[in-house]
Design a protein around this motif. Structure first.
Motif, short mmCIF file in Angstrom:
data_model
loop_
_atom_site.label_atom_id
_atom_site.label_comp_id
_atom_site.label_asym_id
_atom_site.label_seq_id
_atom_site.Cartn_x
_atom_site.Cartn_y
_atom_site.Cartn_z
N ILE A 109 0.97 -1.13 0.03
CA ILE A 109 0.13 -0.09 0.02
C ILE A 109 0.90 1.25 -0.07
O ILE A 109 1.82 1.22 0.80
CB ILE A 109 -1.03 0.09 1.30
CG1 ILE A 109 -1.76 -1.20 1.23
CG2 ILE A 109 -1.82 1.30 1.39
CD1 ILE A 109 -2.63 -1.35 2.68
N GLU A 110 0.54 2.17 -1.00
CA GLU A 110 1.10 3.63 -0.89
C GLU A 110 -0.13 4.46 -0.75
O GLU A 110 -0.83 4.40 -1.67
CB GLU A 110 1.99 3.75 -2.03
CG GLU A 110 3.45 2.72 -1.98
CD GLU A 110 4.00 3.21 -3.48
OE1 GLU A 110 3.67 3.86 -4.35
OE2 GLU A 110 5.01 2.27 -3.54
N SER A 111 0.24 5.48 -0.01
CA SER A 111 -0.84 6.44 0.35
C SER A 111 -0.50 7.81 0.48
O SER A 111 0.35 8.10 1.29
CB SER A 111 -2.11 5.87 1.41
OG SER A 111 -2.80 6.66 1.41
N ASP A 112 -1.09 8.87 -0.27
CA ASP A 112 -0.75 10.24 -0.02
C ASP A 112 -1.78 10.72 1.31
O ASP A 112 -1.62 11.85 1.68
CB ASP A 112 -1.03 11.13 -1.15
CG ASP A 112 -0.60 10.52 -2.42
OD1 ASP A 112 0.59 10.12 -2.20
OD2 ASP A 112 -1.06 10.68 -3.55
N ILE A 113 -2.66 9.87 1.68
CA ILE A 113 -3.86 10.47 2.31
C ILE A 113 -3.35 10.43 3.91
O ILE A 113 -3.11 9.30 4.48
CB ILE A 113 -5.07 9.54 2.09
CG1 ILE A 113 -5.60 9.69 0.74
CG2 ILE A 113 -6.22 10.26 2.93
CD1 ILE A 113 -6.70 8.89 0.25
N PRO A 114 -3.38 11.53 4.25
CA PRO A 114 -3.07 11.51 6.07
C PRO A 114 -4.02 10.52 6.76
O PRO A 114 -5.20 10.67 6.46
CB PRO A 114 -2.90 12.92 6.45
CG PRO A 114 -3.75 13.80 5.49
CD PRO A 114 -3.69 13.01 4.25
N VAL A 115 -3.59 9.84 7.61
CA VAL A 115 -4.19 9.06 8.59
C VAL A 115 -5.00 9.80 9.59
O VAL A 115 -4.50 10.65 10.00
CB VAL A 115 -3.67 7.89 9.16
CG1 VAL A 115 -4.33 6.97 10.07
CG2 VAL A 115 -2.87 7.07 7.87
N ALA A 116 -6.47 9.29 10.06
CA ALA A 116 -7.01 9.93 11.17
C ALA A 116 -7.10 11.42 11.02
O ALA A 116 -6.88 12.01 11.86
CB ALA A 116 -6.54 9.40 12.29
#
Ligand code: PMV
Length: 329
Positions: A109-116
């Motif tokens: 998984i690669e994600s630009d979306i900040p968590v929480a």
């Protein structure tokens, strides 16, 4: 501007049911423009995907023990910590739905979306995993199957999600969400939104529980607030369609006051909202679960959104992103 989500397998063409070397899926972040929390009680919501913040998942099958590689955790699937249980749930539920064993599975998984941060990270990750797994197996899932699998992972993340995030992270434009279904909404004039991260982790599950606890004590007061949020969402749909962005902004400010009254605000959100309005925003409110997370501020135009973003960062926002909901007419 927003691009549709996609899933693809690495080998094409392949016959249905054949297994590819790997499969990929992607989904985007989302912002809730109106209706968070009220949507849990059946009110409508307006949300839009954020095309610049993307999560990608890749699933492959090999001979090694099942593994995950992500920023949150890298290692054996069966030793994954509790904090990544939504990720594990999305993968295992999809494999189970497709009647395929987990032996040899490898998930990246690669994600630009900040968590929480109220931007739909958990739903985007789950959605990308569902698509990647199906693509790796050369399987096709109906939209209803996909949605239910993402919701299964979202339950591990949030308890009893409305389904809004699961729809919005797969959308290719703004959506009107009600009773589990999402439909596209017309947009009369572009909405130049600045997303500002307070740097404080949002607490969706706790915020939803807080509203429920208040409702148990004060059902009339909380139901009146939920009804007003619902009215604001209907009004906002009309204002968005008519290109009346000043009315959209006024609705955002009122929604922010009501949400704060429901106990899902945060001093860092209040501070950034004051900054945004002082810098000329037409309106500002929290987005998502609240008690931290992100603020969205509506600029009067593209240039002004840049000014707003600078002002918000100078005022302590940990990060800002500009997203434009493009006109459809
Ligand atoms: O914080 P997020 O991005 O997961 O959004 C939560 C939205 C709520 O309305 C508070 C909960 C829900 O299930 O819709």
């Amino acid at each position: 501007m927003n691009v549709p989500i996609s899933a693809r397998a690495s080998e094409r063409p392949h016959s249905p049911g054949s297994r590819s070397a790997f499969g990929e899926g992607r989904a985007t972040a989302k912002v809730i423009l109106f209706g968070e929390h009220a949507v849990v009680y059946g009110a409508p919501a307006l949300a839009a995907p954020v095309s610049s913040l993307v999560t990608r998942a890749r699933v492959a099958f090999g001979d090694d023990a099942p593994r995950i590689r992500s920023a949150a955790y890298s290692g054996a699937l069966d030793r994954a910590p509790e904090r990544v249980s939504p990720t594990v749930t999305a993968l295992l539920a999809t494999l189970e739905r497709l009647e395929h064993p987990s032996a040899g599975v490898r998930l990246e998984i690669e994600s630009d979306i900040p968590v929480a941060r109220g931007l739909g990270s958990s739903a985007a990750v789950a959605s990308a995993i569902v698509d990647a797994t199906a693509a790796a197996l050369g399987a096709s899932l109906t939209e209803a199957d996909r949605h239910e699998l993402v919701q299964t992972a979202e339950r591990a993340a949030h308890g009893s999600p409305s389904g809004l995030d699961a729809r919005a992270v797969r959308a290719d434009g703004p959506v009107w969400f009600r009773a589990g279904e999402a439909v596209p909404v017309p947009v009369g004039a572009p909405l130049h939104l600045v997303i500002a991260d307070t740097g404080v982790r949002g607490r969706t599950r706790l915020a939803v529980e807080e509203v429920a606890a208040r409702r148990a004590v004060d059902p009339d007061g909380v139901d009146a607030a939920i009804a007003r949020l619902g009215t604001l969402t209907f009004d906002a749909r009309a204002a968005v369609a008519g290109g009346d962005i000043s009315a959209v902004g006024r609705g955002m400010d009122e929604a922010q006051r009501i949400l704060t009254g429901l106990g899902v605000g945060h001093p860092a959100l209040d501070h950034l909202a004051v900054t945004a309005r002082g810098a000329g925003a037409l309106g500002a409110k929290l987005t998502g679960g609240g008690q931290g997370g992100c603020l969205i501020a509506l600029g009067s135009g593209a240039e002004q959104a840049l000014v707003l973003a600078d002002a918000l960062r100078a005022s302590g926002a940990a990060a800002t992103w500009i997203t434009t909901v493009e006109a459809t007419t």
